[in-house]
Design an enzyme around this catalytic site. Structure first.
Site, PDB file in Angstrom:
ATOM      1  NE  ARG A   8       7.282  -3.205   6.273  1.00  0.00           N
ATOM      2  CZ  ARG A   8       6.001  -2.833   6.217  1.00  0.00           C
ATOM      3  NH1 ARG A   8       5.496  -2.370   5.107  1.00  0.00           N
ATOM      4  NH2 ARG A   8       5.220  -2.976   7.269  1.00  0.00           N
TER       5      ARG A   8
ATOM      6  NE  ARG B   8      -4.612  -0.875  10.176  1.00  0.00           N
ATOM      7  CZ  ARG B   8      -3.483  -0.239   9.863  1.00  0.00           C
ATOM      8  NH1 ARG B   8      -3.489   0.873   9.205  1.00  0.00           N
ATOM      9  NH2 ARG B   8      -2.334  -0.747  10.247  1.00  0.00           N
TER      10      ARG B   8
ATOM     11  NE  ARG C 175       1.692  -4.620  11.579  1.00  0.00           N
ATOM     12  CZ  ARG C 175       2.727  -4.684  10.731  1.00  0.00           C
ATOM     13  NH1 ARG C 175       3.793  -5.396  11.058  1.00  0.00           N
ATOM     14  NH2 ARG C 175       2.700  -4.048   9.610  1.00  0.00           N
TER      15      ARG C 175
ATOM     16  CE  LYS D  18      -2.497  -0.605   3.747  1.00  0.00           C
ATOM     17  NZ  LYS D  18      -2.164  -1.978   4.167  1.00  0.00           N
TER      18      LYS D  18
END
Ligand code: AMP
Length: 186
Positions: A127, A88, A144, A13
């Protein structure tokens, strides 16, 4: 142009958001980045957010809504924006409608980037090693992902029912995905 980007953690994103914002000359508002900035500056919001972020949990809705209400009023948001990581939850989406109504802003599109979960977890572990982001560790990454499917995925239906949802395959080369997104936004 006013856009929302939806998609599970690690789908790309942030990368796509930057490219789309350059294309339309609009600002990129990543609530994760804003919250990390608040944490680094040890503000009241940052202090409140820290324990939730470290666990991979969502920061409470009232904190996000207050923060975004202030942010969307600023001058640089009046030409358009891309919201990355917000809303969210359904209460955040409801609150955003009120914030945007008050500013006479209308939403052009909620764009969902899609990908399968296993690929995403591998991408996030890499990452985490590269960036040192404290919530990119394998356990927190799984957490998450769970939070996304439980609390955020219901937004797909929320925006679908309003005829605002567009879905784009998030797997492939970066420029190719950008082209797909620009095509559905035309
Ligand atoms: P992100 O960089 O978008 O993955 O966000 C990192 C973390 O910031 C999330 O795991 C949450 O703890 C927090 N966060 C970011 N945006 C929101 C939001 N809209 N609502 C609640 N928590 C958020």
């Amino acid at each position: 142009m006013r856009l929302i980007f939806l998609g599970p953690p690690g789908v790309g994103k942030g990368t796509q958001a930057k490219r789309i914002c350059e294309h339309y000359n609009i600002i990129h508002l990543s609530t994760g980045d804003i919250l990390r900035g608040e944490m680094a500056a040890k503000t009241e919001i940052g202090e409140k957010a820290k324990s939730f972020m470290d666990k991979g949990a969502l920061v409470p809705d009232d904190v996000l809504l207050g923060m975004m209400n202030n942010r969307l009023k600023k001058d640089d948001a009046q030409n358009g924006y891309l919201l990355d990581g917000f809303p969210r939850t359904i209460p955040q989406a409801g609150g955003l409608i009120n914030i945007m109504d008050d500013l006479s802003h209308s939403l052009n599109c909620a764009l969902s980037l899609t990908a399968d979960e296993d690929g995403l977890v591998q991408r996030l572990i890499k990452r985490g090693k590269a960036s040192g982001r404290s919530d990119d560790t394998p356990d927190i990454i799984r957490q998450r992902q769970n939070v996304y499917w439980k609390q955020t995925a219901p937004l797909l239906d929320f925006y679908r029912k309003k005829n605002l949802l567009k879905e784009v395959d998030g797997i492939g080369e970066i420029p190719e995905i950008t082209d797909r997104i620009l095509e559905v936004l035309k």
